[in-house]
Structures are given as C-alpha cells and as structure tokens.
Enzyme design. Structure first.
Site, short mmCIF file in Angstrom:
data_model
loop_
_atom_site.label_atom_id
_atom_site.label_comp_id
_atom_site.label_asym_id
_atom_site.label_seq_id
_atom_site.Cartn_x
_atom_site.Cartn_y
_atom_site.Cartn_z
N CYS A 97 2.02 24.26 -88.26
CA CYS A 97 1.05 25.54 -87.53
C CYS A 97 1.21 26.27 -89.08
O CYS A 97 0.01 25.52 -89.91
CB CYS A 97 1.54 26.30 -86.65
SG CYS A 97 0.11 27.18 -85.70
N HIS A 211 0.27 21.94 -82.84
CA HIS A 211 1.67 22.20 -82.23
C HIS A 211 1.92 21.37 -81.84
O HIS A 211 2.13 21.21 -80.65
CB HIS A 211 2.17 23.78 -81.72
CG HIS A 211 2.66 24.94 -82.29
ND1 HIS A 211 2.90 25.11 -82.59
CD2 HIS A 211 1.00 25.89 -82.59
CE1 HIS A 211 3.06 26.49 -83.54
NE2 HIS A 211 1.99 26.73 -83.32
N GLU A 213 4.95 20.26 -80.89
CA GLU A 213 6.06 20.52 -80.44
C GLU A 213 5.32 20.49 -78.44
O GLU A 213 6.10 21.36 -77.36
CB GLU A 213 7.38 21.62 -80.04
CG GLU A 213 6.78 22.84 -80.66
CD GLU A 213 5.87 23.35 -81.56
OE1 GLU A 213 5.69 24.40 -81.83
OE2 GLU A 213 5.40 22.58 -82.57
#
Length: 231
Positions: A97, A211, A213
């Site tokens: 990011c 992102h 994750e």
C-alpha cells in the site's frame, strides 16, 4: 512479535521457513500482515531493529495513511537505510500500500510535496476519479512472467487508497539482478478514474498498492509466491 514456532526447521518435512521482518515504525495496523505471512510459511518478526531487518530473508514495509506520515515513520527507525542496503545487496523487500508509494521519488498530497525513498522515479498523486478513496475489490493487468501473480493474474484484490502512481518513469533494464544480466521491471496496472500502478517487481524490490493480507485466497497466494521466492 514473533511466530509461535521460531524454529528455522518448523515447516513440514523439516524444510527451513524463510525469516521475514515486518518493519515496525510505530503506527498502522500491521498485525493482519504478520498473521497472513505466518499462514503462508514464514517465520515473522514485527520489529524496528535494524540488524534483524537487515539480516532477514525478506523485509516487508507496510503502509497505512498519508505519504508524509509513513515516510517520516520509516525514516524515524532508519528504515530508509535498511531498504537501501538490502537492495544494494540483492536482498528482497516487499512494500504494501503506502509501502509501495514511498518507494517512489515523491508524493503530493493536499498540495504538499514530500520526498520518498527514491528507489523508483515517479510521483504519487491523487487519482482523478469521481469517487475517492478507491475502496474495494478490483482486477489487475499483470505482465507475463510475474512471480507475484503466478496463478492468480485473473483474480481480484482489495484496494484502499486515494493516491497512486499514474505514470511509470523508470527506463527498462536498469536494475542489475546480480547475475550480470539486467531484468526488465514488471509493472502491474489497475484502473480507477485512470490507470495506476498496482504492483511492481524489480529485482529484489517488489511492492503492491493493494493489501494482499486483506485480499482473501488470491492475496494469500501472492504472499505465498513471494515467501517461496525467498528460499
């Protein structure tokens, strides 16, 4: 914070688990990144310790918030020096990011220009979209030969950002990969109001605007691809 099993031989069959440091510069929700990396086979430490960050198999530079705040946070723990030294030695770094954004030369937010780490030329600017932030799932245009997007080039990934790099300014074939050959940077694109850089793979330095994750199974596979490349 370290993984529950810190053994270098904790993976199935006794294979060595790569050691990954997530750079802790004092703010941002990075626990999800730590857990995601652990789930895909890394021994993970969240720390600002420069020696640990320098010696790990992989370094992750996360980023949540404004460009200026993130760059100041990274510099406050001398993360800029760590990144530069790791890349000079061909040691992998992954930005996430705003961790991608600060790898570029500069960022412009609310009329304020801030200097980035300068690993790539280019400017982070506000996306010219009717609605910002760009928040939610989006497809990407991954190039042939991508390691990060191997097997997941057609998947969607989760973005949360108002700013991005809309022009790739680095000439091809400029980063030496240490094998006396020069490899072309691989740039992945996405679109929200305009095309913007969604990910970059450039020798030891990789980064994603989204992102991973928070991107479900596709994001987990991207992290797995990166962690596997560390072995």
């Amino acid at each position: 914070m370290t993984s529950a099993n810190g053994s270098a031989n904790s993976a199935a069959g006794g294979a060595r688990r790569p050691r990954v440091v997530v750079l802790d510069y004092g703010f941002g929700n990075v626990r999800s990144a730590v857990r995601a990396l652990e789930r895909v086979g890394a021994d993970v430490e969240l720390t600002a310790d420069r020696r640990a960050a320098q010696e790990a198999d992989g370094l992750v530079v996360p980023g949540v918030g404004a460009f200026e705040a993130v760059i100041q946070g990274v510099k406050s723990v001398r993360g800029d020096e760590v990144v530069d030294r790791r890349l000079a030695g061909g040691r992998p770094v992954l930005g996430i990011c705003v961790g991608l954004q600060v790898m570029f030369a500069r960022g412009v937010e609310h009329g304020v220009e801030s200097e980035g780490l300068g690993e790539w030329p280019g400017t982070v600017e506000k996306l010219p979209a009717a609605v910002v932030p760009h928040m939610g799932w989006n497809t990407v245009e991954a190039p042939e030969g991508s390691v990060l997007f191997d097997g997941i080039a057609d998947e969607r990934f989760y973005f949360v950002h108002s700013y991005g790099v809309q022009h790739w300014e680095l000439d091809d074939d400029v980063r030496d990969d240490g094998t006396m050959r020069r490899r072309r940077p691989l740039v992945t694109w996405a679109e929200h109001g305009a095309r913007f850089v969604a990910a970059v793979e450039n020798g030891p330095l990789s980064a994603t605007q989204f992102h991973p994750e928070k991107s479900g199974d596709a994001g987990a596979q991207l992290l797995r691809n990166w962690v596997t490349s560390l072995r």
